[in-house]
Structure formats: C-alpha cells, structure tokens
Design a protein around this motif. Structure first.
Motif, PDB file in Angstrom:
ATOM      1  N   SER A 260      34.134  44.207  35.816  1.00  0.00           N
ATOM      2  CA  SER A 260      35.287  43.924  35.752  1.00  0.00           C
ATOM      3  C   SER A 260      36.248  45.204  35.439  1.00  0.00           C
ATOM      4  O   SER A 260      35.945  45.998  34.910  1.00  0.00           O
ATOM      5  CB  SER A 260      35.648  42.752  34.551  1.00  0.00           C
ATOM      6  OG  SER A 260      35.449  43.360  33.312  1.00  0.00           O
ATOM      7  N   LEU A 261      37.470  44.906  35.894  1.00  0.00           N
ATOM      8  CA  LEU A 261      38.409  46.009  35.692  1.00  0.00           C
ATOM      9  C   LEU A 261      39.837  45.255  35.505  1.00  0.00           C
ATOM     10  O   LEU A 261      40.162  44.315  35.954  1.00  0.00           O
ATOM     11  CB  LEU A 261      38.513  46.724  37.072  1.00  0.00           C
ATOM     12  CG  LEU A 261      39.591  47.953  36.935  1.00  0.00           C
ATOM     13  CD1 LEU A 261      39.361  48.968  35.875  1.00  0.00           C
ATOM     14  CD2 LEU A 261      39.931  48.643  38.396  1.00  0.00           C
ATOM     15  N   GLY A 262      40.559  45.608  34.369  1.00  0.00           N
ATOM     16  CA  GLY A 262      41.847  44.904  33.893  1.00  0.00           C
ATOM     17  C   GLY A 262      42.694  45.830  33.293  1.00  0.00           C
ATOM     18  O   GLY A 262      42.451  46.877  32.493  1.00  0.00           O
ATOM     19  N   PHE A 263      43.775  45.549  33.541  1.00  0.00           N
ATOM     20  CA  PHE A 263      45.147  46.301  33.080  1.00  0.00           C
ATOM     21  C   PHE A 263      46.319  45.182  33.126  1.00  0.00           C
ATOM     22  O   PHE A 263      47.093  45.278  33.845  1.00  0.00           O
ATOM     23  CB  PHE A 263      45.314  47.345  33.854  1.00  0.00           C
ATOM     24  CG  PHE A 263      46.353  48.369  33.370  1.00  0.00           C
ATOM     25  CD1 PHE A 263      45.963  49.225  32.136  1.00  0.00           C
ATOM     26  CD2 PHE A 263      47.649  48.143  33.512  1.00  0.00           C
ATOM     27  CE1 PHE A 263      47.061  49.968  31.599  1.00  0.00           C
ATOM     28  CE2 PHE A 263      48.782  49.314  32.889  1.00  0.00           C
ATOM     29  CZ  PHE A 263      48.311  50.012  31.957  1.00  0.00           C
ATOM     30  N   GLY A 264      45.995  44.291  32.141  1.00  0.00           N
ATOM     31  CA  GLY A 264      47.121  43.052  31.836  1.00  0.00           C
ATOM     32  C   GLY A 264      46.400  42.132  32.825  1.00  0.00           C
ATOM     33  O   GLY A 264      46.040  40.998  32.349  1.00  0.00           O
ATOM     34  N   ILE A 265      46.507  42.162  34.174  1.00  0.00           N
ATOM     35  CA  ILE A 265      45.888  41.154  35.002  1.00  0.00           C
ATOM     36  C   ILE A 265      44.428  41.989  35.397  1.00  0.00           C
ATOM     37  O   ILE A 265      44.467  43.043  35.891  1.00  0.00           O
ATOM     38  CB  ILE A 265      46.787  40.770  36.425  1.00  0.00           C
ATOM     39  CG1 ILE A 265      48.047  40.025  35.971  1.00  0.00           C
ATOM     40  CG2 ILE A 265      45.917  40.217  37.257  1.00  0.00           C
ATOM     41  CD1 ILE A 265      48.867  39.984  36.955  1.00  0.00           C
ATOM     42  N   GLY A 266      43.596  41.193  35.396  1.00  0.00           N
ATOM     43  CA  GLY A 266      42.020  41.859  35.701  1.00  0.00           C
ATOM     44  C   GLY A 266      41.520  41.277  37.070  1.00  0.00           C
ATOM     45  O   GLY A 266      41.805  39.934  37.444  1.00  0.00           O
ATOM     46  N   ILE A 267      40.347  42.003  37.424  1.00  0.00           N
ATOM     47  CA  ILE A 267      39.631  41.199  38.615  1.00  0.00           C
ATOM     48  C   ILE A 267      38.134  41.404  38.392  1.00  0.00           C
ATOM     49  O   ILE A 267      37.824  42.483  37.458  1.00  0.00           O
ATOM     50  CB  ILE A 267      39.855  42.341  40.019  1.00  0.00           C
ATOM     51  CG1 ILE A 267      39.632  43.546  39.750  1.00  0.00           C
ATOM     52  CG2 ILE A 267      41.632  41.806  40.559  1.00  0.00           C
ATOM     53  CD1 ILE A 267      39.931  44.532  41.134  1.00  0.00           C
ATOM     54  N   SER A 268      37.271  40.792  38.650  1.00  0.00           N
ATOM     55  CA  SER A 268      35.831  40.740  38.583  1.00  0.00           C
ATOM     56  C   SER A 268      35.175  40.415  39.753  1.00  0.00           C
ATOM     57  O   SER A 268      35.625  39.789  40.530  1.00  0.00           O
ATOM     58  CB  SER A 268      35.652  39.885  37.381  1.00  0.00           C
ATOM     59  OG  SER A 268      35.851  38.630  37.648  1.00  0.00           O
ATOM     60  N   GLY A 269      33.967  40.844  39.789  1.00  0.00           N
ATOM     61  CA  GLY A 269      32.887  40.341  40.619  1.00  0.00           C
ATOM     62  C   GLY A 269      31.388  40.283  40.143  1.00  0.00           C
ATOM     63  O   GLY A 269      31.171  40.943  39.109  1.00  0.00           O
TER      64      GLY A 269
END
Length: 413
Positions: free
Chosen positions: A285-294
């Motif tokens: 996962s990667l987040g900076f306020g809003i995050g994305i994941s897989g």
C-alpha cells in the motif's frame, strides 16, 4: 352438550328435540327484535329527524339513536344465524348419534351387550358347553377380538360426535360474538360487546375459519421450532469455536499475548464460518492522505457440496476516508465465509488499519457488496498479518477483486 368431552352415555341419552325448540325460540326472538326496531324507529329515532329538534344536541341524539337502531338490526341477524346453526346442529347430531345407536344394535345382534361405558361385552357363560373341547381357547380368543372390534367402532362413533360438538360450540360462540377469556379480562364491564351483525348461519363457515386458524397456529409453531433450531445451531457452533480456540491456544507458539491473539482470531473465525475460505495474501500500500493498495492471494474454499477449490485471487483498491500516510509491503492470512470463488469476486467495502515503523502489523475487513453465501449470510473477508514499511493507516475505501480456480476436487484434472 358443549361442556367438555362427551361420554357414551352423554351421546345415547341426548335429547335432540331441545335443539329444535331452542331454534324456534331464537326465530321468535329475531321477530321480537324486528318489532322493537320498527317501534324504536317510529317513536324514538324519528323524533331527532323530523325537523322539530335542531342544534348540536339534536345531531348528537340522532347519531346515538342510529347506533341503537343498528343494534336492533344486528340483534335480528345474530338471532336468525343462531337459529339456523341450531337447526343444522340437529341435523348433524341426528346422523352421528344415529350411527352410534346403529352400531349398538348391530353389536347386540352379534350377541353382545353394550354397557354404560360403550363397551361391547359377550356373556362368556354361553361358551360353557365348549369348555371341554380342545379349541375352547380359540373360541375365547375370537370372542375377545369381537368385543374389542365392536368397542372400538362404538368409541370411534362417539368421538365423531364429540368432535362435531366442539365444532358446533365454536360456531355458536363466534356467531354470538362471545369474547375470549383474555378479552373478557380486559373488558370486565362488557362495554365493548354488542350484537353480531356479521353472524353467519352456516356451520361450515366457522369450520373453515377454525381450520385456517389451526393451520396458522401450526405454521407459527413450525416457524418458532425452526428459529429454535437455528439458535441452537449457532450456540453449538460458537461453543465448538470456543473449544477449538482452547485447543489452538495450547498449540500456539510464543508468549501469553501471542497465544491469546491467535486463539481469539482462530476461534472467532471458526464460530462465524469465516473458515470456509482460508489462505495467504501478499500485498502493498501507498498513501498520502488518499491511499492505494493491491494484493494477490492463494486461497482454498470449501463449497457447500463438499468440494475444495484452490483459487488465485487479486484485488486493487483505494481509501476514500480516514488517515493514510506511508508505504508498506505485507504478508498475512486471509479468511472468509464465502463458500464459492464467485462470491469473492467484484466490489467490496474495506475497513483497514496498520502501523509500520520499519516492521509493522496490519488488519482489514471487507464486505462484499450485494453478495451472500449459500446460507444467505452477507459475504465478508478478514485479513491480518505483518510487514515492513513506514507510516500508519486507519481508513475505509472500496476495492475490486477477481480471480480464477486453479483446481477443484471432484473435477477433471
């Protein structure tokens, strides 16, 4: 009749002529109500409607007079209905009691005497001449069988009268608008009781109502039984999960805290059915306020028909609310109550949390949107584990998953 379970003596000594007399009395009563209603309309009700009495008091009186006049009409309807029910009761009882008396006469022709209890009895003294014969015991057995057969026929005929008596009693009570004991308790002064303008003079009408009520009662009883079975099953399942949890606790490696966490997760999963699907998952996962994941997962699913599916699943998602800062790579365990791979595919609503400071932990729960398993339960998935990274996350969002079955037991390989 109508005072409890009928005996043979009640049946054969019943005077059915009183039913005809009572029916005529009710017809006469209906006529009397008709005369009173006409007199009331001409001498009382007309006084409020002839135009000489006006204002609010006249309107109030006219309304009350109309209610009373309707009661006279309803009383006629009820009286005529009860008269009709009594005449029909006479016809039904005449046939059923006649059947009892016919059976008694037939038994007597067969050398039986029917006692006051409706039992057929043979005079065994008539067998005395055969006492020295080798087949005497056979004669006795035949006579005893005949006694039992006639007794049963007579008893069944008496029970048919008793069953009809209950039907008639119910019809008369309903036609007369007699309230239940509970309703009478709530209305001790009988203020809510009036004549039954909807009374029906056909016993079959009330018989059908009674059958419908009985069917509804049986359906309600069956519903409660099924609810109890389902409740007992859930309790049994939870107890099984607790027992398994204790077993898992004793086998968990590590200290007391690790044992407790592992035990709680495994026991809860087993109790709630979240062990239908189990496997491992790898993701990031990667987040900076809003995050994305897989993530990509290898899971085994146990289907309702006993097959096992080995599935490869992948998903991607993004957070839409909460706190999500940092990056991480994780590995862990995934569990679900899905019992077919198709239930794992599609959109889901995610709730997740993680904390990483070099090493870290994470956990998530997903509700499959609009999807249920074979039991009708909403499909959910839990996953948890550890990983490496920096940052933390407490957020919700949406994801989409897909995959395919690599192998299934019972299918071609």
């Amino acid at each position: 009749m109508g005072a409890g379970k009928l005996t043979y003596q009640d049946v054969v000594t019943a005077d059915l002529g009183t039913l005809i007399t009572a029916a005529q009395d009710w017809v006469d009563m209906a006529g009397a109500f008709d005369d009173l209603g006409k007199l009331y309309g001409a001498q009382v009700e007309s006084f409020a409607n002839d135009g000489r009495w006006v204002a609010v008091s006249a309107d109030a009186a006219a309304s009350q007079f109309a209610v009373t006049r309707k009661q006279f009409a309803d009383a006629q309807t009820e009286a005529r209905a009860i008269a009709s029910l009594l005449r029909e009761t006479h016809e039904r009882f005449s046939q059923l009691i006649g059947r009892v008396r016919d059976l008694v006469a037939q038994a007597e022709k067969d050398d039986m005497t029917v006692n006051s209890k409706g039992e057929a009895v043979y005079d065994m003294r008539k067998l005395a001449p055969f006492r020295s014969e080798p087949d005497y015991a056979q004669h006795v057995t035949q006579v005893q069988k005949a006694e039992a057969a006639w007794t049963k026929k007579i008893r069944d005929a008496v029970q048919a009268v008793d069953a009809e008596d209950e039907i008639v009693e119910d019809a008369l009570r309903k036609a007369a608008g007699i309230e239940s004991w509970f309703q009478r308790i709530l209305d001790p002064l009988n203020q809510n009781h009036s004549f039954n303008g909807a009374a029906d003079g056909d016993i079959a009408t009330y018989e059908q109502e009674a059958k419908k009520e009985e069917a509804e009662a049986r359906a309600e009883e069956e519903r409660k039984r099924q609810e109890k079975e389902a409740r007992d099953h859930r309790i049994k399942h939870i107890v099984g999960g607790i027992i398994k949890g204790v077993s898992i606790f004793t086998q968990q490696p590590g200290g007391l805290g690790t044992k407790l966490v592992g035990t709680a997760i495994e026991g809860l999963a087993d109790a709630t059915g979240y062990n239908n699907t189990q496997g491992i998952t790898i993701g990031g996962s990667l987040g900076f306020g809003i995050g994305i994941s897989g993530s990509i997962s290898l899971v085994e699913t146990r289907t309702p028909d006993g097959h096992n599916q080995l599935n490869l699943m992948y998903s991607g998602g993004e957070t839409t609310a909460g706190w999500d800062f940092g990056a991480s790579a994780n590995i862990g365990v995934v569990k679900s109550n899905a019992d077919d791979i198709s239930q794992l595919k599609g959109a889901g609503w995610d709730k997740s949390g993680s904390f990483h400071a070099g090493l870290g932990i994470w956990g998530a729960h997903q509700n499959a949107i609009g999807t249920t398993n074979s039991k009708g339960d909403p499909v959910g998935t839990v996953s948890y584990g550890g990983g490496i990274g920096l940052g933390n996350e407490v957020a919700t969002g949406f994801s989409n998953a897909d995959g395919w079955t690599l192998w299934e037991s019972g299918k071609g390989k």
